[in-house]
Design a protein around this motif. Structure first.
Motif, mmCIF file in Angstrom:
data_model
loop_
_atom_site.group_PDB
_atom_site.id
_atom_site.type_symbol
_atom_site.label_atom_id
_atom_site.label_comp_id
_atom_site.label_asym_id
_atom_site.label_seq_id
_atom_site.Cartn_x
_atom_site.Cartn_y
_atom_site.Cartn_z
ATOM 1 N N GLU A 1 0.855 -1.184 0.000
ATOM 2 C CA GLU A 1 0.000 0.000 0.000
ATOM 3 C C GLU A 1 0.891 1.234 0.000
ATOM 4 O OE1 GLU A 1 -2.465 -0.343 3.445
ATOM 5 O OE2 GLU A 1 -3.446 -2.186 2.755
ATOM 6 N N MET A 2 0.580 2.192 -0.888
ATOM 7 C CA MET A 2 1.437 3.370 -1.024
ATOM 8 C C MET A 2 0.602 4.562 -1.465
ATOM 9 S SD MET A 2 3.113 2.095 -4.610
ATOM 10 C CE MET A 2 2.374 0.454 -4.554
ATOM 11 N N SER A 3 1.246 5.719 -1.479
ATOM 12 C CA SER A 3 0.614 6.933 -1.976
ATOM 13 C C SER A 3 1.544 7.581 -2.981
ATOM 14 C CB SER A 3 0.328 7.903 -0.827
ATOM 15 O OG SER A 3 -0.257 9.092 -1.308
ATOM 16 N N HIS A 4 1.002 7.952 -4.170
ATOM 17 C CA HIS A 4 1.823 8.556 -5.213
ATOM 18 C C HIS A 4 1.118 9.792 -5.746
ATOM 19 C CE1 HIS A 4 4.673 8.882 -8.486
ATOM 20 N NE2 HIS A 4 3.691 8.869 -9.372
ATOM 21 N N GLN A 5 1.801 10.942 -5.625
ATOM 22 C CA GLN A 5 1.252 12.219 -6.089
ATOM 23 C C GLN A 5 -0.155 12.443 -5.528
ATOM 24 O OE1 GLN A 5 1.574 12.119 -10.370
ATOM 25 N NE2 GLN A 5 3.784 12.516 -10.330
ATOM 26 N N GLY A 6 -0.287 12.142 -4.240
ATOM 27 C CA GLY A 6 -1.551 12.389 -3.552
ATOM 28 C C GLY A 6 -2.618 11.343 -3.763
ATOM 29 N N GLN A 7 -2.321 10.297 -4.535
ATOM 30 C CA GLN A 7 -3.307 9.249 -4.793
ATOM 31 C C GLN A 7 -2.882 7.951 -4.120
ATOM 32 O OE1 GLN A 7 -3.735 7.684 -8.865
ATOM 33 N NE2 GLN A 7 -5.953 7.749 -8.594
ATOM 34 N N ASP A 8 -3.811 7.352 -3.365
ATOM 35 C CA ASP A 8 -3.530 6.072 -2.725
ATOM 36 C C ASP A 8 -3.582 4.964 -3.765
ATOM 37 O OD1 ASP A 8 -3.281 7.258 -0.230
ATOM 38 O OD2 ASP A 8 -5.412 7.002 0.249
ATOM 39 N N MET A 9 -2.637 4.024 -3.675
ATOM 40 C CA MET A 9 -2.580 2.891 -4.584
ATOM 41 C C MET A 9 -2.237 1.628 -3.809
ATOM 42 S SD MET A 9 -0.706 4.380 -8.017
ATOM 43 C CE MET A 9 0.815 4.745 -7.143
ATOM 44 N N ILE A 10 -2.720 0.504 -4.280
ATOM 45 C CA ILE A 10 -2.430 -0.794 -3.674
ATOM 46 C C ILE A 10 -1.992 -1.739 -4.780
ATOM 47 C CG2 ILE A 10 -3.334 -2.758 -2.391
ATOM 48 C CD1 ILE A 10 -5.429 -0.824 -1.190
ATOM 49 N N ARG A 11 -0.833 -2.352 -4.617
ATOM 50 C CA ARG A 11 -0.330 -3.341 -5.584
ATOM 51 C C ARG A 11 -0.400 -4.715 -4.947
ATOM 52 N NH1 ARG A 11 5.314 -4.993 -5.913
ATOM 53 N NH2 ARG A 11 5.613 -6.365 -7.707
ATOM 54 N N ILE A 12 -1.052 -5.657 -5.624
ATOM 55 C CA ILE A 12 -1.172 -7.031 -5.140
ATOM 56 C C ILE A 12 -0.536 -7.958 -6.169
ATOM 57 C CG2 ILE A 12 -2.727 -8.904 -4.485
ATOM 58 C CD1 ILE A 12 -4.776 -6.781 -3.675
ATOM 59 N N HIS A 13 0.393 -8.783 -5.726
ATOM 60 C CA HIS A 13 1.067 -9.742 -6.608
ATOM 61 C C HIS A 13 0.741 -11.151 -6.116
ATOM 62 C CE1 HIS A 13 4.425 -11.160 -9.241
ATOM 63 N NE2 HIS A 13 4.386 -12.155 -8.382
ATOM 64 N N ASP A 14 0.218 -11.986 -7.010
ATOM 65 C CA ASP A 14 -0.149 -13.364 -6.676
ATOM 66 C C ASP A 14 0.659 -14.298 -7.561
ATOM 67 O OD1 ASP A 14 -1.375 -15.902 -6.407
ATOM 68 O OD2 ASP A 14 -3.283 -14.973 -5.821
ATOM 69 N N GLN A 15 1.725 -14.885 -6.993
ATOM 70 C CA GLN A 15 2.581 -15.771 -7.764
ATOM 71 C C GLN A 15 1.851 -17.055 -8.138
ATOM 72 O OE1 GLN A 15 5.248 -15.619 -9.350
ATOM 73 N NE2 GLN A 15 5.666 -17.788 -9.762
ATOM 74 N N ASN A 16 0.971 -17.555 -7.272
ATOM 75 C CA ASN A 16 0.242 -18.783 -7.571
ATOM 76 C C ASN A 16 -0.592 -18.641 -8.842
ATOM 77 O OD1 ASN A 16 1.236 -20.049 -5.267
ATOM 78 N ND2 ASN A 16 -0.461 -19.351 -4.001
ATOM 79 N N ARG A 17 -1.232 -17.487 -9.008
ATOM 80 C CA ARG A 17 -2.078 -17.241 -10.173
ATOM 81 C C ARG A 17 -1.333 -16.503 -11.285
ATOM 82 N NH1 ARG A 17 -7.596 -14.645 -8.116
ATOM 83 N NH2 ARG A 17 -8.087 -14.979 -10.322
ATOM 84 N N GLN A 18 -0.088 -16.081 -10.991
ATOM 85 C CA GLN A 18 0.746 -15.338 -11.939
ATOM 86 C C GLN A 18 0.013 -14.107 -12.461
ATOM 87 O OE1 GLN A 18 2.672 -17.807 -14.869
ATOM 88 N NE2 GLN A 18 3.160 -19.407 -13.407
ATOM 89 N N LEU A 19 -0.571 -13.385 -11.508
ATOM 90 C CA LEU A 19 -1.297 -12.160 -11.820
ATOM 91 C C LEU A 19 -0.888 -11.049 -10.870
ATOM 92 C CD1 LEU A 19 -4.930 -13.500 -12.395
ATOM 93 C CD2 LEU A 19 -3.390 -12.607 -14.148
#
Length: 256
Positions: free
Chosen positions: A58-76
């Motif tokens: 979970e992070m914030s970039h240029q005032g916008q909150d963003m969430i990055r989720i990486h799932d190796q099992n599903r390769q997505l």
């Protein structure tokens, strides 16, 4: 012509880097706060959650909150925009093996495995900064030219201790000792990166053997990146899924 060749080496360098982060998500589940500080004192904070072959940042970039989720099992991988209740999805195949738990890094594991176009050959064992390492010679063909490089993997940890590229670019890690950080035993490493016709650049990493990643990094110029408030334990499945009610967005076209 020189710039053209440098572009070739950049391709190989990117593949070498990809080899070195195959085990980004492995082993222990935990949560942590992320902290980045620039030389001007500006601080950026966020959260990281590592599950079974899954990671959420979970992070914030240029005032916008963003969430990055990486799932190796599903390769997505998903990028969530909470303010817009929207998300983007992309495929991120990491290897040609079937989905499942990622193996513990090993110096005997072919670092080219699953990376199309890159070939590795085991070339024996050598000492790198006082540590035993397995040398892997690497090659690839790009636009009719064969590019070669080498990577040395630590026998004990399976980590890349050193790499070399034909244009003179190189990296080497040297262990300086062990320290206690926030009650955890960590290893302090010095990384030296060399580029032709430039002074070597050194940075520091504090590697946590249990978590199998660096929990603190110090870069030239005063930039610091670290994990704090580390809590080891299973993470809820809901953290690694797109929430109900989010709309799927198409990612922007790649720039040419």
């Amino acid at each position: 012509m020189r710039l053209h060749k440098q572009a070739h080496w950049a391709v190989l360098g990117g593949l070498l880097l990809a080899c070195s982060v195959q085990a980004e998500i492995a082993g222990v589940q935990f949560s942590a706060d992320t902290v980045s500080r620039g030389p001007d004192g500006q601080t950026t904070t966020g959260k990281m959650y590592v599950g079974a072959n899954r990671m959420r940042v979970e992070m914030s970039h240029q005032g916008q909150d963003m969430i990055r989720i990486h799932d190796q099992n599903r390769q997505l991988e998903w990028m969530l925009l909470p303010d817009r209740q929207a998300y983007m999805e992309r495929s991120v195949p990491m290897s040609s093996t079937a989905p499942g738990p990622m193996p513990t890094p090993s110096a005997e594991t072919n670092p080219c495995q699953g990376i199309e176009g890159l070939n590795c050959t085991r070339a024996g064992e050598e000492d790198v900064a006082g540590r035993r390492a397995v040398k892997w010679e690497m090659s690839m063909t790009h636009e009719g030219q064969t590019l070669t490089g080498a990577q040395w993997l630590d026998v004990e940890r399976g980590l890349p201790l050193k790499y070399q590229m034909p244009d003179g670019q190189a990296m080497e890690l040297r262990m300086l000792g062990t320290e206690s950080m926030a009650g955890r035993s960590v290893e302090k490493w010095e990384m030296t990166t060399t580029v032709p016709n430039e002074q070597p650049v050194q940075s520091l990493q504090w590697y946590d053997p249990e978590l199998k990643l660096a929990v603190r990094e110090e870069f030239p110029g005063g930039f610091v990146r670290e994990l704090t408030n580390i809590q080891v334990g299973p993470q809820p499945d809901a953290l690694f899924a797109v929430p109900d009610g989010y709309s799927k967005m198409e990612p922007p076209p790649a720039s040419r």
